[in-house]
Design an enzyme around this catalytic site. Structure first.
Site, PDB file in Angstrom:
ATOM      1  N   LYS A 196       0.833  -1.204   0.000  1.00 38.32           N
ATOM      2  CA  LYS A 196       0.000   0.000   0.000  1.00 38.32           C
ATOM      3  C   LYS A 196       0.865   1.251   0.000  1.00 38.32           C
ATOM      4  O   LYS A 196       0.541   2.229  -0.664  1.00 38.32           O
ATOM      5  CB  LYS A 196      -0.966  -0.022   1.183  1.00 38.32           C
ATOM      6  CG  LYS A 196      -2.108  -0.987   0.932  1.00 38.32           C
ATOM      7  CD  LYS A 196      -3.079  -1.051   2.075  1.00 38.32           C
ATOM      8  CE  LYS A 196      -4.137  -2.110   1.804  1.00 38.32           C
ATOM      9  NZ  LYS A 196      -4.786  -2.584   3.018  1.00 38.32           N
ATOM     10  N   LYS A 249      -6.651  -6.729 -12.147  1.00 42.21           N
ATOM     11  CA  LYS A 249      -7.540  -7.300 -11.131  1.00 42.21           C
ATOM     12  C   LYS A 249      -8.671  -6.309 -10.873  1.00 42.21           C
ATOM     13  O   LYS A 249      -8.420  -5.119 -10.730  1.00 42.21           O
ATOM     14  CB  LYS A 249      -6.731  -7.513  -9.843  1.00 42.21           C
ATOM     15  CG  LYS A 249      -7.563  -7.861  -8.616  1.00 42.21           C
ATOM     16  CD  LYS A 249      -6.686  -7.812  -7.359  1.00 42.21           C
ATOM     17  CE  LYS A 249      -7.452  -8.188  -6.126  1.00 42.21           C
ATOM     18  NZ  LYS A 249      -8.042  -7.185  -5.314  1.00 42.21           N
ATOM     19  N   LYS A 252     -11.777  -1.987  -6.220  1.00 43.62           N
ATOM     20  CA  LYS A 252     -12.377  -0.681  -5.934  1.00 43.62           C
ATOM     21  C   LYS A 252     -11.341   0.423  -6.144  1.00 43.62           C
ATOM     22  O   LYS A 252     -11.676   1.546  -6.461  1.00 43.62           O
ATOM     23  CB  LYS A 252     -12.872  -0.615  -4.487  1.00 43.62           C
ATOM     24  CG  LYS A 252     -13.944  -1.622  -4.146  1.00 43.62           C
ATOM     25  CD  LYS A 252     -14.280  -1.538  -2.653  1.00 43.62           C
ATOM     26  CE  LYS A 252     -14.766  -2.851  -2.100  1.00 43.62           C
ATOM     27  NZ  LYS A 252     -13.785  -3.467  -1.172  1.00 43.62           N
TER      28      LYS A 252
HETATM   29  P1  ADP Z   1     -10.865  -4.331  -3.488  1.00 44.53           P
HETATM   30  O1  ADP Z   1      -9.570  -4.701  -4.150  1.00 44.53           O
HETATM   31  O2  ADP Z   1     -11.945  -4.115  -4.474  1.00 44.53           O
HETATM   32  O3  ADP Z   1     -10.716  -3.171  -2.520  1.00 44.53           O
HETATM   33  P2  ADP Z   1     -10.924  -5.937  -1.142  1.00 44.53           P
HETATM   34  O4  ADP Z   1      -9.433  -5.926  -1.001  1.00 44.53           O
HETATM   35  O5  ADP Z   1     -11.733  -5.119  -0.188  1.00 44.53           O
HETATM   36  O6  ADP Z   1     -11.309  -5.567  -2.629  1.00 44.53           O
HETATM   37  O7  ADP Z   1     -11.390  -7.435  -1.085  1.00 44.53           O
HETATM   38  C1  ADP Z   1     -12.521  -7.932  -0.404  1.00 44.53           C
HETATM   39  C2  ADP Z   1     -12.593  -9.407  -0.695  1.00 44.53           C
HETATM   40  O8  ADP Z   1     -12.923  -9.623  -2.081  1.00 44.53           O
HETATM   41  C3  ADP Z   1     -11.282 -10.154  -0.447  1.00 44.53           C
HETATM   42  O9  ADP Z   1     -11.558 -11.400   0.156  1.00 44.53           O
HETATM   43  C4  ADP Z   1     -10.680 -10.325  -1.809  1.00 44.53           C
HETATM   44  O10 ADP Z   1      -9.878 -11.471  -1.923  1.00 44.53           O
HETATM   45  C5  ADP Z   1     -11.933 -10.434  -2.716  1.00 44.53           C
HETATM   46  N1  ADP Z   1     -11.636  -9.844  -4.031  1.00 44.53           N
HETATM   47  C6  ADP Z   1     -11.422  -8.533  -4.298  1.00 44.53           C
HETATM   48  N2  ADP Z   1     -11.203  -8.322  -5.618  1.00 44.53           N
HETATM   49  C7  ADP Z   1     -11.234  -9.546  -6.206  1.00 44.53           C
HETATM   50  C8  ADP Z   1     -11.055  -9.992  -7.557  1.00 44.53           C
HETATM   51  N3  ADP Z   1     -10.823  -9.147  -8.546  1.00 44.53           N
HETATM   52  N4  ADP Z   1     -11.162 -11.306  -7.794  1.00 44.53           N
HETATM   53  C9  ADP Z   1     -11.421 -12.178  -6.786  1.00 44.53           C
HETATM   54  N5  ADP Z   1     -11.600 -11.822  -5.496  1.00 44.53           N
HETATM   55  C10 ADP Z   1     -11.512 -10.519  -5.181  1.00 44.53           C
END
Ligand code: ADP
Ligand code: TRP
Length: 320
Positions: free
Chosen positions: A110, A189, A192
């Site tokens: 991060k 990927k 958000k």
């Molecule tokens: P983001 O990257 O959108 O902020 P988070 O890190 O908050 O998402 O992830 C929340 C959950 O969703 C986690 O368990 C993460 O592994 C899953 N997740 C997030 N993005 C993906 C993706 N593109 N494919 C599969 N799982 C995902």
């Protein structure tokens, strides 16, 4: 088995979150004692705008409830409504070696992405350990990116138990790997933080526009295409039946089918998949007081469990 997981309200939930995490959370509630929460204290570590955070907390709650979180079985609350976790975070901080946190890759990543290195971001895994340990969680379903945080939790619980006597249950991770990483509309990927998501409940015409924008290569319609390298195909895999997917695989490899056709079908399938939940989502949106009530009741139940563990830890450390 007591199953616990948290999701950050750092934006609107998208289909990557659904297929990568939420779907499994929802499935696990049938056979287990589910403890699921909205990790707003964690979201604070990346400095969200207050108004956005306020809205996203409720949006995440509504998404989970619309998609089938069953509050008669599962305890569901907002992390900050159970402030006992912050007290436990302090107790755990006092036994967590600096080196353990310095090794955590999510902090380093991060910071490398340009996020300001505040203390909360550094201490994030200790808060996560408190979330898990305060509910005597046995199983923590998370994406692979969170594996290290569960290991850190086990390490902290181990140090604590060795130093102060058996106090915490050591949780097991349950790495959700049933789907590969879901790609976003730009091919990275879906996240958000990349502005490349298809939200679970965004308006239907907006889902259509986003699917039509998914990045594909410039192979001409007549030429054969490699489904394994195509972002549209990767999303079709999530929503098409096995038979239909096999057909698309064939069409891609034969040539003669354009990416536009696959996109059109993907729009239909995505909308069909989530359509049954849209009405419920709308009802919740119109009844925010109900959502607040659900979260409040969840927080009360969660706090009752947290109080017991917190007392145990305080006592073990000599402050009660
Ligand atoms: P983001 O990257 O959108 O902020 P988070 O890190 O908050 O998402 O992830 C929340 C959950 O969703 C986690 O368990 C993460 O592994 C899953 N997740 C997030 N993005 C993906 C993706 N593109 N494919 C599969 N799982 C995902
Ligand atoms: N850090 C997790 C994520 O970003 C969210 C989270 C916070 C969590 N506390 C937790 C997950 C406890 C599992 C258990 O996805």
């Amino acid at each position: 088995m007591r199953v616990l997981s948290g999701i950050q309200p750092s934006g609107r939930l998208h289909i990557g979150n659904f297929f990568g995490a939420m779907r499994q959370h929802l499935q696990l509630q049938a056979q287990n004692e589910g403890f699921y929460f909205i990790a707003d204290y964690h979201a604070l570590t990346s400095g969200p705008k207050p108004e956005a955070l306020r809205l996203n907390r409720y949006a995440v709650a509504m998404d989970y409830l619309a998609l089938g979180l069953d509050t008669s079985k599962t305890i569901f609350w907002c992390q900050s409504d159970v402030p006992q976790v912050t007290e436990l975070t302090w107790l755990l901080s006092c036994i967590t070696p600096m080196g353990l946190l310095q090794r955590c890759v999510s902090y380093k990543e991060k910071v490398a992405q340009g996020l300001t290195a505040n203390h909360g971001l550094f201490a994030y895994p200790v808060l996560q350990a408190a979330d898990i340990l305060i509910f005597d969680s046995q199983l923590v379903p998370v994406g692979a990116d969170q594996k290290q945080h569960i290991e850190v939790t086990r390490d902290i619980a181990g140090y604590f138990n060795n130093t102060y006597g058996e106090t915490f249950v050591l949780p097991k991770d349950y790495i959700i790997d049933s789907v590969a990483v879901v790609p976003g509309i730009d091919g990275r990927k879906m996240s958000k933080s990349y502005d490349n998501t298809i939200e679970i409940f965004e308006p239907e015409n907006s889902v259509k526009k986003k699917v039509m924008r998914i990045v594909t290569d410039s192979t001409p319609v007549e030429s054969p295409k490699d489904p394994d390298k195509c972002n549209v195909f990767a999303l079709l895999k999530l929503v098409a039946s096995t038979e239909e997917l096999a057909e698309w695989d064939k069409k891609y490899r034969q040539g003669g089918t354009g990416y536009g056709d696959a996109k059109k079908r993907l729009v239909e399938l995505l909308l069909e998949y989530f359509r049954p939940y849209r009405q419920k989502r709308q009802e919740l949106e119109n009844n925010i007081d109900y959502v607040k009530k659900v979260l409040k009741e969840g927080a009360e139940k969660a706090a009752a469990v947290a109080d017991v563990t917190l007392k145990r830890a305080r006592k073990a450390m000599g402050i009660e």
